[in-house]
Structure formats: structure tokens, C-alpha cells
Scaffold this motif. Structure first.
Motif, short mmCIF file in Angstrom:
data_model
loop_
_atom_site.label_atom_id
_atom_site.label_comp_id
_atom_site.label_asym_id
_atom_site.label_seq_id
_atom_site.Cartn_x
_atom_site.Cartn_y
_atom_site.Cartn_z
N PHE A 114 0.82 -1.21 0.00
CA PHE A 114 0.00 0.00 0.00
C PHE A 114 0.86 1.27 0.00
O PHE A 114 0.96 1.97 -1.00
CB PHE A 114 -0.94 -0.02 1.20
CG PHE A 114 -2.14 0.89 1.07
CD1 PHE A 114 -2.14 1.99 0.24
CD2 PHE A 114 -3.30 0.63 1.78
CE1 PHE A 114 -3.24 2.83 0.12
CE2 PHE A 114 -4.43 1.44 1.68
CZ PHE A 114 -4.39 2.54 0.85
N PHE A 115 1.50 1.57 1.10
CA PHE A 115 2.30 2.80 1.17
C PHE A 115 3.51 2.61 2.07
O PHE A 115 3.51 1.78 2.98
CB PHE A 115 1.45 3.99 1.65
CG PHE A 115 0.83 3.80 3.02
CD1 PHE A 115 1.51 4.16 4.18
CD2 PHE A 115 -0.46 3.28 3.14
CE1 PHE A 115 0.92 4.01 5.43
CE2 PHE A 115 -1.05 3.12 4.39
CZ PHE A 115 -0.35 3.48 5.54
N THR A 139 3.10 5.96 -2.57
CA THR A 139 2.07 4.96 -2.86
C THR A 139 2.44 4.10 -4.07
O THR A 139 1.57 3.50 -4.70
CB THR A 139 0.71 5.64 -3.11
OG1 THR A 139 0.87 6.66 -4.10
CG2 THR A 139 0.17 6.25 -1.83
N LEU A 142 1.11 0.63 -3.80
CA LEU A 142 -0.30 0.46 -4.17
C LEU A 142 -0.44 0.35 -5.68
O LEU A 142 -1.21 -0.48 -6.18
CB LEU A 142 -1.13 1.63 -3.64
CG LEU A 142 -2.60 1.64 -4.06
CD1 LEU A 142 -3.33 0.40 -3.57
CD2 LEU A 142 -3.29 2.92 -3.56
N PHE A 199 -0.52 11.21 1.19
CA PHE A 199 -0.18 10.67 -0.12
C PHE A 199 -0.01 11.79 -1.14
O PHE A 199 -0.67 12.84 -1.05
CB PHE A 199 -1.27 9.71 -0.60
CG PHE A 199 -1.52 8.56 0.34
CD1 PHE A 199 -0.50 8.05 1.15
CD2 PHE A 199 -2.76 7.96 0.41
CE1 PHE A 199 -0.73 6.98 2.00
CE2 PHE A 199 -3.01 6.89 1.26
CZ PHE A 199 -1.98 6.40 2.06
#
Length: 378
Positions: A114-115, A139, A142, A199
């Protein structure tokens, strides 16, 4: 669990459009996985999925895969982003300590798939990458996860319509990326979930975009405002609750503030749409009341687009609170938290499918009915 596909006696059309609307809410999005699973069990695949933030990701996992692979892909995604650290393994023994430790582990270490922390930005800052804004996390993980779990051709032009919302950073206006009108790719999904300052913004077509939940976290108006209108059965999986008790501590205040902010006036939006839909029915009846020879009058034709006799049923599937949750519930990617929310979504959506409130015949005369399906966690 297997049951028959629900019938639709209270709609005007033989088969209304089935729409799934998904809010943003980080880890709370595991609830939406459960909601979709219940629909999938009865063969009730949505014709249209609409989402913001984590809702956009779940929507993409639905629209970007054939029905036979959707549950598998969603389960894979939620398994990849589930945090597995010391806090997870000790949650059953030291629950209070584990909750605090989990927040620390996610904030400092990010989530696999994801991050990840962008340490240069956390320090003195760094020059912007092309189209990006400074952020606390990268990110890229992701993006790689979605690239593995989505079929680009289905995402862009598949039979299931996909709409995801993102906010233009410069103008502050919402933009809905809609696969009916344009090619929707991973960039649009990433933009819808680009919650600043955590983000970075995502650049699409010369503009930079942030998380759509900043503007409208419950994008139900997309389907209700569309032309031409069609009968619709709309499932709204709501992760945040506008109502709640008076907070008695600072952590409770933090949670209450987030609930109010990200519930995003969903109830008032629905009430406004109910009023508009009633007016559309009134206009339809007024036009029908004119003699046939006068219905072609320019003044009537000018307003004919405002009229409709469609029937809309909105089924609100409200996620209940988990014991012990607080203002950091949206980063509760613990094994226990993800599993509990998935099970709640599954149970509440199954209850809705069992009750079938949209079969209420009053929908024929009112044109717009709202049904609430709620539950209490024991």
C-alpha cells in the motif's frame, strides 16, 4: 450462503439498474468487501460501481475483474494490506497496548502493498516530482498491487461501469472519471485515494488530483443526477456515522470529528435528491395532464428533460462501531480489525438481501424510497 436473486416488483422497469456506492475510509473499507461478497453470493452483480478513496479501490477491484474472480482479487488485496507486526500477534493478550502499538507501526512503517514512508519529505522537504505534491508516504506499492490485481481492459471498458471521484488540486472542483465516457485507468483510482498530506497528488491530463473524499465522500448524487434516468436499486455502503454520542475524551473527540467530516452530509444529500426526484415526478404528471395536442408546445418541450417517473430505492448499509475503536480506526489494518469489518459488511448486506425492503410497493407512487439497514455489534 446461497439464495435466489431478489425480485423487483416495486420498480417500473423489469430489471432496475443495480448500483453500489462506496465511501472512502481507509481500513474501514474492509466492510465494503463484505457488502460486495453478500451481493455476489446471490448473483446480484452491480451494473455500476461508484467510489471515492478506498471505495474507489474496492470499486476498481469489482469492475476491473470478471465476476468469477472478484472475490478472490478483493481477498488478495485486503490480505496484502493487512498489517502483520508485533501488535497483531499480541492483540488477543494485550488489546489496549496492541491498539496503540499498531498505530505506531503503521505510521512509522507503512503497509506492505500500500504505502511506505517518504523520509526526505518528512524531514526538510524535497523537490516535487512531476505532477506530485510533497507527501509523507509513497504509494508506489499500491500502484504495483493494483497493476497485479486489475485487468486494464475491463477497468477501462468492461461491462461493469466504474466511476471514481477525485479533487482537482488547483481548482478545488470534483471530477468524476467515468468508464462510460472515457478510459479509466489505475491513475484515476490512485488519484481518488490520494489523501493529502499523507499521499502525493496524481497527475492526469495536465492536472493534479487529490482524494475525492475531500469534496464528496458519499458520491451518491452521481447516479441520481444522471441523464437519462433509469430505475435504480442503489446500495450505499456507509463507513462513517453522522450521528453519535457526545465525546468525553480527546480520542473520542478525534473520532467524532472524523465521523462528521467523512460522513460527508450523506443524509442531507439523499434528502435533497428525494426532494428533486419528487419534483421530477410532479413535472411528469403535469405534462401528462395536458391534452395530447398541446404537449408539443415549446414551453413544455423545454422542460421535458426535468420530468421522469423512475423509481429509486436507496439501501443504506451503515457500518456499526467496533468496540475500542477511536479516531485512528481508518488506519486499523490489523488482522482482527480487517476481519471484523469484513464480517460486519457481510452480515448487514445479507440482512438487507433477506428483508428486501425495495419490494415495498409504496416505491411505485413515491418514486424515491430510502431504507436503512443497521446493526449493533455485541
Amino acid at each position: 450462503m446461497t439464495t435466489s436473486i431478489p425480485s423487483f416488483p416495486s420498480f417500473r422497469s423489469e430489471k432496475p439498474r443495480t448500483v453500489l456506492v462506496l465511501q472512502g475510509g481507509g481500513a474501514l473499507g474492509a466492510y465494503q468487501f463484505g457488502v460486495y461478497q453478500a451481493l455476489h453470493e446471490v448473483g446480484m452483480e452491480p451494473d455500476w460501481v461508484i467510489g471515492t478513496s478506498i471505495g474507489a479501490i474496492n470499486a476498481a477491484l469489482i469492475a476491473g475483474n470478471p465476476p468469477e474472480h472478484r472475490l478472490e482479487r478483493m481477498a488478495d488485496f485486503w490480505d496484502r494490506v493487512t498489517h502483520r507486526g508485533l501488535s497483531t500477534w499480541l492483540a488477543d493478550v494485550l488489546p489496549d497496548w496492541a491498539r496503540a502499538q499498531h498505530k505506531l507501526e503503521v505510521v512509522l512503517g507503512g503497509l506492505s502493498g500500500f504505502f511506505r514512508p517518504s523520509w526526505p519529505t518528512w524531514g526538510a522537504g524535497r523537490p516535487e516530482a512531476a505532477g506530485e505534491t510533497p507527501s509523507c508516504y509513497s504509494t508506489q506499492a499500491l500502484r504495483e498491487t493494483l497493476a497485479e490485481l486489475l485487468d486494464p481492459s475491463l477497468l477501462a471498458h468492461g461491462p461493469t461501469r466504474l466511476t471514481v471521484g477525485a479533487v482537482n488540486v488547483r481548482t478545488g472542483q470534483m471530477r468524476y472519471f467515468d468508464s462510460r465516457h472515457e478510459t479509466v485507468g489505475i491513475d484515476a483510482v490512485m488519484a481518488s485515494g490520494a489523501l493529502a498530506p499523507a499521499f502525493p497528488a496524481v497527475r492526469i491530463g495536465g492536472d493534479s488530483y487529490w482524494d475525492g473524499g475531500l469534496y464528496s465522500n458519499s458520491p451518491i448524487e452521481v447516479v441520481l443526477d444522471e441523464q437519462p434516468r433509469r430505475d435504480a436499486l442503489i446500495f450505499s455502503a456507509q463507513l462513517w456515522r453522522a450521528d453519535g454520542p457526545l465525546p468525553r475524551s480527546l480520542p473520542a473527540i478525534d473520532e467524532r470529528l472524523k465521523d462528521i467530516q467523512f460522513a460527508s452530509r450523506a443524509d442531507s444529500h439523499i434528502e435533497r435528491q428525494r426532494q428533486l426526484h419528487h419534483l421530477r415526478h410532479v413535472v411528469h404528471r403535469l405534462i401528462d395532464a395536458f391534452p395530447e395536442e398541446h404537449r408539443g408546445h415549446p414551453a413544455l418541450q423545454q422542460h421535458r428533460h426535468l420530468a421522469c417517473d423512475t423509481v429509486m430505492h436507496v439501501v443504506k448499509l451503515r457500518a456499526p462501531a467496533l468496540p475500542g475503536q477511536d479516531g485512528a480506526k481508518d488506519i486499523d489494518f490489523s488482522r482482527q480489525g480487517v476481519a471484523a469489518r469484513h464480517e460486519m459488511g457481510l452480515a448487514i448486506a445479507r440482512a438487507a438481501l433477506e428483508r428486501r425492503p425495495w419490494n415495498d410497493e409504496r416505491g411505485l407512487s413515491e418514486g424515491f424510497c430510502v431504507h436503512e439497514v443497521d446493526a449493533v455489534v455485541r
